[in-house]
Design a protein around this motif. Sequence first.
Motif: not given
Length: 477
Positions: A45-59
């Motif tokens: 139905e849905s999918a997602g990824i969250a990532s981090s470079d050590g200072s910020m979190v992206y999603c």
Amino acid sequence: MPERREHSAWDKLHEECGIFAIYGHPEAAKLAHLGLHALQHRGQESAGIASSDGSMVYCHKDMGHVTDIFTADVLARLPGHIAIGHTRYSTAGDTALLNAQPFSVACSKGRVAVAHNGNLTNAPDLRRQLEKTGSIFQATSDTEVILHLVARSAERTISGALREALLMIDGAFSLVFLAQDRIIVARDPHGFRPLAIGRMNLRSGPAYVFASETCAFDLIDASHIGDVEPGEMVIAGPNGLEREFFTVPQRRAQCVFEHVYFSRPDSIVFGRSVQFSRERMGRLLATEKPVDADVVVPIPDSGVAAALGYSSASGIPFRHGLIRNHYVGRTFIEPSQAIRDFGVRLKLNPVREILRGKSVVLVDDSIVRGTTSQKIVRMVRNAGAREVHLRISCPPTMSPCYYGVDTPTKRELIAANQSIEEIRQFVGADTLAYLSLENLMKSVEDDGQSYCYACYTGRYPTDIVSVEELLASRVRS
Ligand code: AMP
């Protein structure tokens, strides 16, 4: 995967999911994307990824399939060496994107994201308590409760807060948690849902990966080094891999349905090959419920491994008498002049030359409502089969799952309401037989592992809140 069944009210409580996490790889989001691609069967139905470079979190998350959601542009906006991912099957409707995971928030512990496979059986209670004291929820998924517990914890560190939260939740959870500079993963004390650990050796040092199934490791060349143990929390971060038990492990209640149907046969789940388990179920089924027939035909894809086992133990030749079309979209426009069993026909087509005039052993992994099986039996007969003997590689499904598998209410489960003879008549087979519980156990327990069989026995390993209460709480939210 066979055709998805219709949604029911009960489905709203259920989230079949795949989870993935990676620490220490310069292209973490790209690898999470590949991992999710391998776990697509666990939720579409849905999918997602969250990532981090050590200072910020992206999603980034969206409705639909992994390959459609994550274009090169989207992945370029998910930088960093840390990532978690989620693929989810749940109810349709406008709240669906709100419930897509990972959930990502900023709180007193920094920016965090979480993805969850399983069902928390005390989520409605916890949510009520949290709401009374001011928490505001955005989605209806029980996973959000975990974030609130973490955010409100008086513990200073993220792992301390998560440890505290884990002790408050009940039921089934395999969790991957992303903090700015680390991944924290955990598995409930019964170990209902799987969570494997992998390792990649990079020039810069090891990268650690976690996934619901090991097929996700194969695609990215990671080696499987073990499982997160029931009751264990594992941190992959600047100090390498740190493992600890957040609670005393309970009697294992690993989901046997992962081996019966849900996992991919090329995965190692709970330390054993899914393909081998299924073949064994098929072999024992042939010994236990033999039949004199010309050909063993699997219902693809779910019945293939068990049919191979049935064929090898019985000596009856295995043939692909039903061919599956893998490219069926969700919204096919049916001609106004209705075609009988249209949905099943889109997916499966018989090979008449194999079936005509034959006595056929048709093998599938399970019967839930019985409606799909009925259509397939009819299809095989219409293709000219002389006899159809339906063999099911698990016991009758009698009780709903409260731990993350999408089963309908007891009212809709055919085996909860009808005898095997009545089911046989309903599906229109000449004979119908299931694998016994004893032989299912034999198929998966030879290495001393223990499993949850509640969908076959109605004996649940944890306290269960009533269905009405769970549903009411969802409606209120
Ligand atoms: P039915 O005959 O309508 O009960 O459907 C039986 C089919 O549903 C079998 O091929 C099963 O492999 C499949 N099935 C069993 N459990 C699930 C599930 N949780 N999600 C999707 N399909 C399932």
